[in-house]
Design a protein around this motif. Structure first.
Motif, PDB file in Angstrom:
ATOM      1  N   GLU A 156      76.905   3.256  37.941  1.00  0.00           N
ATOM      2  CA  GLU A 156      77.178   4.456  38.569  1.00  0.00           C
ATOM      3  C   GLU A 156      78.724   4.559  38.562  1.00  0.00           C
ATOM      4  N   PHE A 173      70.861   8.424  44.464  1.00  0.00           N
ATOM      5  CA  PHE A 173      70.973   9.691  43.646  1.00  0.00           C
ATOM      6  C   PHE A 173      71.485  10.604  44.539  1.00  0.00           C
ATOM      7  N   ASP A 225      68.378  15.453  33.971  1.00  0.00           N
ATOM      8  CA  ASP A 225      69.710  15.599  33.642  1.00  0.00           C
ATOM      9  C   ASP A 225      70.029  16.711  32.641  1.00  0.00           C
ATOM     10  N   ASN A 255      52.905   9.782  40.706  1.00  0.00           N
ATOM     11  CA  ASN A 255      53.464   8.522  41.352  1.00  0.00           C
ATOM     12  C   ASN A 255      54.712   8.488  41.301  1.00  0.00           C
ATOM     13  N   ARG A 256      55.657   9.247  40.875  1.00  0.00           N
ATOM     14  CA  ARG A 256      57.021   8.946  40.812  1.00  0.00           C
ATOM     15  C   ARG A 256      57.658   9.002  42.142  1.00  0.00           C
ATOM     16  N   HIS A 302      71.672  -0.828  38.260  1.00  0.00           N
ATOM     17  CA  HIS A 302      71.718   0.525  38.463  1.00  0.00           C
ATOM     18  C   HIS A 302      73.012   0.992  39.202  1.00  0.00           C
ATOM     19  N   GLY A 354      61.445  12.172  33.446  1.00  0.00           N
ATOM     20  CA  GLY A 354      62.493  11.129  34.395  1.00  0.00           C
ATOM     21  C   GLY A 354      63.747  11.845  34.232  1.00  0.00           C
ATOM     22  N   GLY A 355      64.758  10.861  34.408  1.00  0.00           N
ATOM     23  CA  GLY A 355      66.334  11.029  34.443  1.00  0.00           C
ATOM     24  C   GLY A 355      66.662  12.031  33.077  1.00  0.00           C
ATOM     25  N   GLU A 389      63.866   4.555  26.663  1.00  0.00           N
ATOM     26  CA  GLU A 389      62.725   3.742  27.435  1.00  0.00           C
ATOM     27  C   GLU A 389      61.407   4.569  26.926  1.00  0.00           C
ATOM     28  N   ARG A 422      72.136  10.260  29.922  1.00  0.00           N
ATOM     29  CA  ARG A 422      72.380   9.100  29.614  1.00  0.00           C
ATOM     30  C   ARG A 422      71.289   8.184  28.710  1.00  0.00           C
ATOM     31  N   ASP A 481      56.673   1.629  48.044  1.00  0.00           N
ATOM     32  CA  ASP A 481      57.672   0.847  47.344  1.00  0.00           C
ATOM     33  C   ASP A 481      58.996   1.256  47.947  1.00  0.00           C
ATOM     34  N   ARG A 515      67.168   3.953  46.154  1.00  0.00           N
ATOM     35  CA  ARG A 515      67.278   4.965  44.924  1.00  0.00           C
ATOM     36  C   ARG A 515      67.676   6.307  45.709  1.00  0.00           C
TER      37      ARG A 515
END
Ligand code: ATP
Ligand code: MG
Length: 438
Positions: free
Chosen positions: A225, A182, A43, A126-127, A221, A38-39, A97, A51, A172, A178
């Motif tokens: 930001e 982003f 990053d 699935n992301r 979220h 993920g993030g 997480e 983060r 979704d 999102r």
């Protein structure tokens, strides 16, 4: 050592490295395959500040989080039993997480997905966006190996947002929000097919299927930001802001206030150990022009709970006393100002910077955030121990520490100068999504 492992290690600060090692040891002891995804990975690869640390295990995520809590005493927040994931708050504001690798199947658009345990490969499929669907193995035999089934690496290089599948938004629809967030955060362009998928979802009004809980999470979220003002502007231009609050349109949206807040927040450097409760701060400014009835619309649409509402509605009243205190003549002494400001919450200090028109109050908060607090945080327990002969961990040590910090601060030049912003100003973005749908 793999190149990526080296990149990761050189990107993490000391507290994040410790959190990584702790999670790795716990997964190892539980015999679970562990990945960073993920993030955090995005990053790291792109060279953005990391983060949160997002871990995925092929197994029970909550059980692993509980094992870590038992061993370390760190705090667990937001366990999500459906997705088998939990958040841990490590010392020094490090958020972690831990999630079970999972497959999510959607029977129809916006429906609650059926969730089942899966491998990391299935999980990544699935992301939402390819740049968020990269993982790195943290397992002994394959440590540092990158798993990138959707070529997220290529899209990161091209600075492009691309959905993982043609059903990404349809399954979704919160993912369209999102996308905008982003795009504004990274100033990435949006792949053409992804834009077409966005258009299709909007034409079918599928944004109406986004549930209150998903909206609340997204609002949370956005609140955190650094470019929240630009994100809100884009959501407004796209006609999506009313999802969060039906009355939020036209001159009811406090765009100028959000720009000002964004600037005030730049006074809190990323590396400063000062938690800021952004949601209450952001909502206070965002909803400044709304009548109480209109605010109630936001509470319902986003299913805000009582603590969230209180953090928002009480902030304005809470800072009044602080403003008076910070104006007192004795605050010219650094240690006195430090003592007073330290008692305030991060959100209160930033809100006062936003709100106060008093130059003295403004300068004193800036001095605290940019000079005194960083200077105090540089002082280590070892240094104090060495100077005082007292071992850390006792009330006596804490007292000695306060005296030591006060002395150090007062030894600094006392002249109050207007400090420069410590973070570069938020970039001005070219329109991305706006150019498509107006
Ligand atoms: P941030 O830096 O804002 O935390 P992030 O990419 O880590 O960004 P999170 O919301 O923390 O975003 O989620 C972690 C990861 O979980 C994402 O990178 C993404 O892979 C996945 N994810 C989160 N929300 C969704 C969603 N609605 N649909 C698909 N994947 C999602
Ligand atoms: Mg994250």
């Amino acid at each position: 050592m793999s190149d990526y492992l080296y990149t990761l290690e050189s990107h993490l600060n000391a507290a994040q490295s410790e959190a990584l090692a702790t999670v790795q040891t716990a997964a190892n002891e539980a015999g679970l395959n562990l990945f960073l995804a993920g993030g955090a990975l995005r990053d790291m690869i792109a060279g953005f500040p990391i983060r949160d640390l997002n871990f995925v295990v092929e197994g029970n995520g909550i059980a692993l989080a509980k094992a870590i809590v038992k061993k370390t005493g760190w705090e667990m927040a937001a366990p999500d039993t459906r997705r088998n994931r939990a958040e841990l708050l490590f010392p020094q504001n490090v958020r972690v997480e831990i999630a079970m690798a999972r497959e999510e199947k959607y029977a129809k658009a916006g429906a609650k997905p059926t969730i089942s345990p899966a491998t990391i490969y299935e999980d990544l499929r699935n992301r939402d966006f390819t740049i968020n669907a990269i993982a790195m193995s943290l397992n002994r035999a394959s440590k540092g190996l990158l798993i990138d089934p959707n070529n997220g690496l290529g899209d990161l290089e091209r600075r492009e947002l691309r959905t993982v599948s043609k059903y990404t938004f349809y399954d979704d629809p919160v993912r369209i929000l999102r996308l905008i967030r982003f795009a504004k955060r990274f100033q990435f362009t949006i792949d053409e097919r992804t834009l077409q998928q966005y258009e299709n979802v909007r034409d079918a009004n599928l944004e109406r299927k986004i549930g209150a809980e998903a909206l609340r999470q997204e609002l949370h979220h956005i609140a955190g930001e650094p470019t929240s003002a630009e994100i809100v502007k884009e959501l407004d231009d796209q006609g999506l802001l009313t999802l969060f609050c039906p009355a939020m349109m036209g001159d009811k949206v406090n765009h100028a206030g959000l720009q000002k807040l964004q600037k005030a927040r730049q006074n809190v450097a990323l590396e400063l150990n000062l938690p800021v409760e952004n949601m209450g701060l952001f909502l206070t400014v965002l909803c400044e022009k709304l009548a109480p009835k209109e605010r109630a619309g936001l509470k319902t649409a986003c299913a805000l709970d009582k603590p969230a509402v209180q953090a928002w509605e009480r902030l304005d009243g809470r800072v009044k006393k602080l403003a008076v205190e910070l104006k007192q003549p004795k605050m010219t002494k650094p240690s006195v100002l430090y003592g007073a400001a330290q008692k305030a919450q991060g959100a209160e200090l930033v809100y006062l910077l936003y709100k106060s028109t008093d130059r003295t109050v403004q300068d004193r908060i800036k001095n605290y955030l940019q000079k005194y607090l960083p200077a105090a945080q540089e002082i280590t327990d070892e240094e104090i121990s060495e100077a005082t002969g007292i071992e850390p961990g006792s009330a006596k040590f804490e007292k000695a520490k306060s005296t030591f910090i006060a002395k150090r601060l007062d030894a600094r030049p006392k002249k109050i100068v207007e400090p420069e912003a410590v973070m570069p100003p938020a970039p001005q973005h070219p329109p991305l999504v706006s150019s498509v749908r107006r």
